[in-house]
Write an enzyme that holds these catalytic residues in place. Structure first.
Site, PDB file in Angstrom:
ATOM      1  N   ASP A   1      29.505 107.207  -4.245  1.00 27.60           N
ATOM      2  CA  ASP A   1      28.345 107.276  -5.149  1.00 27.60           C
ATOM      3  C   ASP A   1      28.759 107.255  -6.618  1.00 27.60           C
ATOM      4  O   ASP A   1      27.926 107.085  -7.515  1.00 27.60           O
ATOM      5  CB  ASP A   1      27.481 108.496  -4.852  1.00 27.60           C
ATOM      6  CG  ASP A   1      28.193 109.833  -5.095  1.00 27.60           C
ATOM      7  OD1 ASP A   1      29.310 109.844  -5.660  1.00 27.60           O
ATOM      8  OD2 ASP A   1      27.616 110.870  -4.727  1.00 27.60           O
TER       9      ASP A   1
ATOM     10  N   SER B   1      25.884 120.457  -7.329  1.00 28.05           N
ATOM     11  CA  SER B   1      26.610 119.812  -6.231  1.00 28.05           C
ATOM     12  C   SER B   1      28.093 119.649  -6.507  1.00 28.05           C
ATOM     13  O   SER B   1      28.900 119.571  -5.579  1.00 28.05           O
ATOM     14  CB  SER B   1      25.992 118.442  -5.929  1.00 28.05           C
ATOM     15  OG  SER B   1      25.994 117.622  -7.089  1.00 28.05           O
TER      16      SER B   1
ATOM     17  N   HIS C   1      30.305 112.090  -7.502  1.00 28.50           N
ATOM     18  CA  HIS C   1      30.913 113.292  -6.936  1.00 28.50           C
ATOM     19  C   HIS C   1      32.372 113.030  -6.578  1.00 28.50           C
ATOM     20  O   HIS C   1      32.688 111.988  -5.984  1.00 28.50           O
ATOM     21  CB  HIS C   1      30.141 113.749  -5.697  1.00 28.50           C
ATOM     22  CG  HIS C   1      28.730 114.124  -5.979  1.00 28.50           C
ATOM     23  ND1 HIS C   1      27.696 113.205  -5.919  1.00 28.50           N
ATOM     24  CD2 HIS C   1      28.174 115.304  -6.338  1.00 28.50           C
ATOM     25  CE1 HIS C   1      26.563 113.810  -6.221  1.00 28.50           C
ATOM     26  NE2 HIS C   1      26.822 115.076  -6.491  1.00 28.50           N
TER      27      HIS C   1
END
Length: 217
Positions: free
Chosen positions: A186, A40, A189
């Site tokens: 979060d 990701s 990221h």
């Protein structure tokens, strides 16, 4: 005075000499293609594709006069093992170099370091078998995994880089991790500014990667 036939014969006779000394047309230089194989952090989870790592890296390289194509081969949630399993179709035939950014999900899932190491090693061996230079970006395990795990996990990337003589960037999130202004809510990221910081920091290693591509000819 020479006859018309004699002049024609003279011109025809000179053609091979003309062809022999004519300059050979130069082929257009090949624009390098870098494939970013990752999870990701490569795919740009939570960001528009134009702000993801591959897109921002390509934009910066082009701004520096580098005609380079950066392909996004990131899949959110991928472990190193999952990426190794999709490697054959993730690398296009025209790839010239590969950036490997994997391991973060392994650490979050508590995958034994030896399993992660074996998977990344498989990727490196397969990519090098194609004659492609590699930039390996390291990862760090969460500190709550315990000192032994954290140290063993960190060593994966350094050991493989040394063993296979690949370009090594110790920590992909360097400069962005733990900085709330550069990370998404979060905390795992990077946001668009965080990706820009990552690109800025890793750029010298990417330039080194392109130098290896150029050295191959």
């Amino acid at each position: 005075m020479k006859s018309a036939a004699a002049w024609v014969a003279l011109v025809v006779a000179s053609l091979p000499l003309f062809v022999a000394v004519s300059p050979v047309a130069q082929a257009e230089p090949h624009a390098p293609v870098i494939v970013t194989l990752g999870d990701s952090l490569t795919a740009g989870l939570g960001l528009p594709q134009s702000e993801a790592f591959p897109a921002q890296l390509q934009a910066v390289l082009k701004a520096r006069g580098r005609d380079v194509t950066v392909i996004d081969a990131g899949v959110s949630g991928d472990t190193a093992t999952a990426a190794a399993q999709r490697l054959d179709w993730a690398l296009p035939d025209n790839a010239d170099a590969v950036i490997v950014e994997l391991g973060g999900n392994d650490a979050l899932q508590g995958v034994p370091p030896e399993g992660t190491k074996a998977a990344i090693e498989k990727i490196i061996v397969s990519v090098q078998a194609r004659g492609l230079p590699i930039l390996l970006a390291g990862q760090e395990a969460p500190r709550n995994m315990g000192k032994e795990y954290v140290e063993a996990f960190s060593a994966i990337f350094r050991d493989l880089a040394e063993r296979y003589d690949v370009i090594f960037y110790p920590f992909f999130l360097e400069g962005a991790a733990l900085n709330a202004e550069l990370m998404q809510p979060d905390g795992m990221h990077p946001n668009a500014k965080g990706v820009a910081r990552i690109v800025e920091n890793i750029l010298p290693k990417v330039e080194e990667l392109l130098a290896r591509v150029a050295a191959k000819g």
